[in-house]
Motif scaffolding. Structure first.
Motif, PDB file in Angstrom:
ATOM      1  N   LEU A 138       0.814  -1.220   0.000  1.00  0.00           N
ATOM      2  CA  LEU A 138       0.000   0.000   0.000  1.00  0.00           C
ATOM      3  C   LEU A 138       0.846   1.267   0.000  1.00  0.00           C
ATOM      4  O   LEU A 138       0.577   2.202  -0.766  1.00  0.00           O
ATOM      5  CB  LEU A 138      -0.928   0.003   1.220  1.00  0.00           C
ATOM      6  CG  LEU A 138      -1.987  -1.094   1.269  1.00  0.00           C
ATOM      7  CD1 LEU A 138      -2.639  -1.136   2.648  1.00  0.00           C
ATOM      8  CD2 LEU A 138      -3.045  -0.903   0.186  1.00  0.00           C
ATOM      9  N   ASP A 139       1.863   1.300   0.840  1.00  0.00           N
ATOM     10  CA  ASP A 139       2.607   2.537   1.043  1.00  0.00           C
ATOM     11  C   ASP A 139       3.763   2.720   0.071  1.00  0.00           C
ATOM     12  O   ASP A 139       4.088   3.842  -0.307  1.00  0.00           O
ATOM     13  CB  ASP A 139       3.143   2.606   2.483  1.00  0.00           C
ATOM     14  CG  ASP A 139       2.031   2.533   3.513  1.00  0.00           C
ATOM     15  OD1 ASP A 139       0.898   2.938   3.188  1.00  0.00           O
ATOM     16  OD2 ASP A 139       2.288   2.059   4.631  1.00  0.00           O
ATOM     17  N   ARG A 145      -6.057  -1.047  -2.502  1.00  0.00           N
ATOM     18  CA  ARG A 145      -6.913  -1.940  -1.718  1.00  0.00           C
ATOM     19  C   ARG A 145      -6.338  -3.349  -1.741  1.00  0.00           C
ATOM     20  O   ARG A 145      -5.986  -3.880  -2.809  1.00  0.00           O
ATOM     21  CB  ARG A 145      -8.324  -1.950  -2.306  1.00  0.00           C
ATOM     22  CG  ARG A 145      -9.300  -2.938  -1.661  1.00  0.00           C
ATOM     23  CD  ARG A 145     -10.655  -2.887  -2.373  1.00  0.00           C
ATOM     24  NE  ARG A 145     -11.515  -3.989  -1.978  1.00  0.00           N
ATOM     25  CZ  ARG A 145     -12.386  -3.966  -0.954  1.00  0.00           C
ATOM     26  NH1 ARG A 145     -12.501  -2.864  -0.241  1.00  0.00           N
ATOM     27  NH2 ARG A 145     -13.132  -5.009  -0.668  1.00  0.00           N
ATOM     28  N   LEU A 146      -6.248  -3.955  -0.560  1.00  0.00           N
ATOM     29  CA  LEU A 146      -5.860  -5.350  -0.432  1.00  0.00           C
ATOM     30  C   LEU A 146      -7.018  -6.123   0.178  1.00  0.00           C
ATOM     31  O   LEU A 146      -7.648  -5.646   1.123  1.00  0.00           O
ATOM     32  CB  LEU A 146      -4.630  -5.492   0.473  1.00  0.00           C
ATOM     33  CG  LEU A 146      -3.375  -4.734   0.063  1.00  0.00           C
ATOM     34  CD1 LEU A 146      -2.260  -4.986   1.067  1.00  0.00           C
ATOM     35  CD2 LEU A 146      -2.926  -5.108  -1.343  1.00  0.00           C
ATOM     36  N   GLU A 147      -7.274  -7.298  -0.361  1.00  0.00           N
ATOM     37  CA  GLU A 147      -8.373  -8.124   0.122  1.00  0.00           C
ATOM     38  C   GLU A 147      -7.823  -9.462   0.615  1.00  0.00           C
ATOM     39  O   GLU A 147      -6.746  -9.901   0.202  1.00  0.00           O
ATOM     40  CB  GLU A 147      -9.383  -8.390  -0.997  1.00  0.00           C
ATOM     41  CG  GLU A 147     -10.038  -7.140  -1.549  1.00  0.00           C
ATOM     42  CD  GLU A 147     -11.013  -7.435  -2.682  1.00  0.00           C
ATOM     43  OE1 GLU A 147     -11.001  -8.578  -3.202  1.00  0.00           O
ATOM     44  OE2 GLU A 147     -11.774  -6.532  -3.047  1.00  0.00           O
ATOM     45  N   ARG A 192      -5.535   1.760   1.549  1.00  0.00           N
ATOM     46  CA  ARG A 192      -4.486   2.737   1.864  1.00  0.00           C
ATOM     47  C   ARG A 192      -5.062   3.864   2.721  1.00  0.00           C
ATOM     48  O   ARG A 192      -6.113   4.417   2.399  1.00  0.00           O
ATOM     49  CB  ARG A 192      -3.890   3.323   0.584  1.00  0.00           C
ATOM     50  CG  ARG A 192      -2.623   4.133   0.858  1.00  0.00           C
ATOM     51  CD  ARG A 192      -2.131   4.875  -0.357  1.00  0.00           C
ATOM     52  NE  ARG A 192      -2.066   4.003  -1.525  1.00  0.00           N
ATOM     53  CZ  ARG A 192      -2.256   4.445  -2.775  1.00  0.00           C
ATOM     54  NH1 ARG A 192      -2.564   5.695  -3.020  1.00  0.00           N
ATOM     55  NH2 ARG A 192      -2.159   3.594  -3.789  1.00  0.00           N
ATOM     56  N   GLY A 193      -4.418   4.126   3.831  1.00  0.00           N
ATOM     57  CA  GLY A 193      -4.914   5.146   4.751  1.00  0.00           C
ATOM     58  C   GLY A 193      -5.642   4.572   5.948  1.00  0.00           C
ATOM     59  O   GLY A 193      -5.847   5.281   6.934  1.00  0.00           O
ATOM     60  N   ASP A 194      -6.053   3.284   5.877  1.00  0.00           N
ATOM     61  CA  ASP A 194      -6.649   2.658   7.046  1.00  0.00           C
ATOM     62  C   ASP A 194      -5.634   2.615   8.174  1.00  0.00           C
ATOM     63  O   ASP A 194      -4.431   2.455   7.941  1.00  0.00           O
ATOM     64  CB  ASP A 194      -7.082   1.214   6.731  1.00  0.00           C
ATOM     65  CG  ASP A 194      -8.398   1.132   5.989  1.00  0.00           C
ATOM     66  OD1 ASP A 194      -9.074   2.172   5.856  1.00  0.00           O
ATOM     67  OD2 ASP A 194      -8.756   0.023   5.542  1.00  0.00           O
ATOM     68  N   GLU A 195      -6.117   2.690   9.392  1.00  0.00           N
ATOM     69  CA  GLU A 195      -5.244   2.629  10.548  1.00  0.00           C
ATOM     70  C   GLU A 195      -4.618   1.249  10.653  1.00  0.00           C
ATOM     71  O   GLU A 195      -5.305   0.238  10.548  1.00  0.00           O
ATOM     72  CB  GLU A 195      -6.042   2.918  11.829  1.00  0.00           C
ATOM     73  CG  GLU A 195      -5.203   2.880  13.090  1.00  0.00           C
ATOM     74  CD  GLU A 195      -6.026   3.112  14.333  1.00  0.00           C
ATOM     75  OE1 GLU A 195      -5.477   2.983  15.429  1.00  0.00           O
ATOM     76  OE2 GLU A 195      -7.229   3.404  14.203  1.00  0.00           O
ATOM     77  N   GLN A 196      -3.313   1.237  10.850  1.00  0.00           N
ATOM     78  CA  GLN A 196      -2.600  -0.026  11.033  1.00  0.00           C
ATOM     79  C   GLN A 196      -2.717  -0.435  12.490  1.00  0.00           C
ATOM     80  O   GLN A 196      -2.416   0.346  13.386  1.00  0.00           O
ATOM     81  CB  GLN A 196      -1.139   0.143  10.653  1.00  0.00           C
ATOM     82  CG  GLN A 196      -0.307  -1.112  10.798  1.00  0.00           C
ATOM     83  CD  GLN A 196       1.113  -0.899  10.341  1.00  0.00           C
ATOM     84  OE1 GLN A 196       1.364  -0.198   9.375  1.00  0.00           O
ATOM     85  NE2 GLN A 196       2.039  -1.483  11.050  1.00  0.00           N
TER      86      GLN A 196
END
Length: 198
Positions: A138-139, A145-147, A192-196
């Motif tokens: 992602l970064d 998007r990963l599924e 991308r951008g979701d909290e890790q």
């Protein structure tokens, strides 16, 4: 067949194939590295484990077939279809497998898959590997998007997904065949951008 798009691809073609498949560090002294021919015995042995066999119906039958799979993994990278990594300790011992499959550069989407050897389970190996792979995809690489999906009966995989920041989006009814019949599948995704979380 080439798609005629009205928008540019999220990731330009050639982005991955231009370089060798990377070795990715993960927390806790783990490394994600491309599979090596010498890994064939441990890879084959993994598919004798009942836990791995329960969730994976495609299995190698011999070390020669494993080496053929590894050749296919290298072709997948060169053709920008997928990346397949061994999850190891710093000393090189294989603990598991993780993959990024079904790469769609136009939409910036790919699918994650993983397994962990019995001796390494319960120590956070899968979640640390998935977090590292997700961050790279992602970064650094530019996927949006990963599924991942897993049987609704596979509670351990559900915990790994949640711990690695993959949000449960729903249930795909009767979506996969396992050894004991059809299973409903949970669909998780990380954007991308979701909290890790891990």
């Amino acid at each position: 067949m080439t798609r005629a798009l009205s928008t540019p691809p999220v990731i330009p073609a050639g982005t991955l194939a231009a370089a060798s498949q990377p070795v990715l560090p993960a927390a806790g002294g783990l490394l994600l590295r491309p599979w090596d021919t010498a890994d064939a015995p441990v890879f084959l042995a993994a598919y004798q484990d009942s836990g791995i066999r329960r969730w994976h119906t495609r299995r190698p039958a011999s070390e020669n077939q494993v080496r053929e799979w590894f050749d296919g993994y290298r072709r997948d990278w060169a053709q920008e279809k997928a990346g397949h990594w061994a999850v190891t300790r710093d000393d090189g011992d294989v603990l598991g497998r993780i993959a990024l499959r079904g790469m769609d550069f136009d939409d910036g989407i790919a699918e994650c898959a993983y397994w962990v050897l019995p001796a390494a389970r319960g120590a956070g190996v899968a979640s640390r590997a998935l977090t590292a792979l997700s961050s790279w995809a992602l970064d650094e690489t530019g996927f949006h998007r990963l599924e991942l999906d897993h049987s609704t009966r596979n509670e351990a995989s559900c915990r790994v997904a949640a711990k690695s920041g993959f949000v449960l989006e729903g249930t795909r009814r009767s979506a996969a065949v396992h050894g004991d019949g059809r299973h409903d599948m949970h669909l998780h995704a990380r954007i991308r951008g979701d909290e890790q979380r891990a």
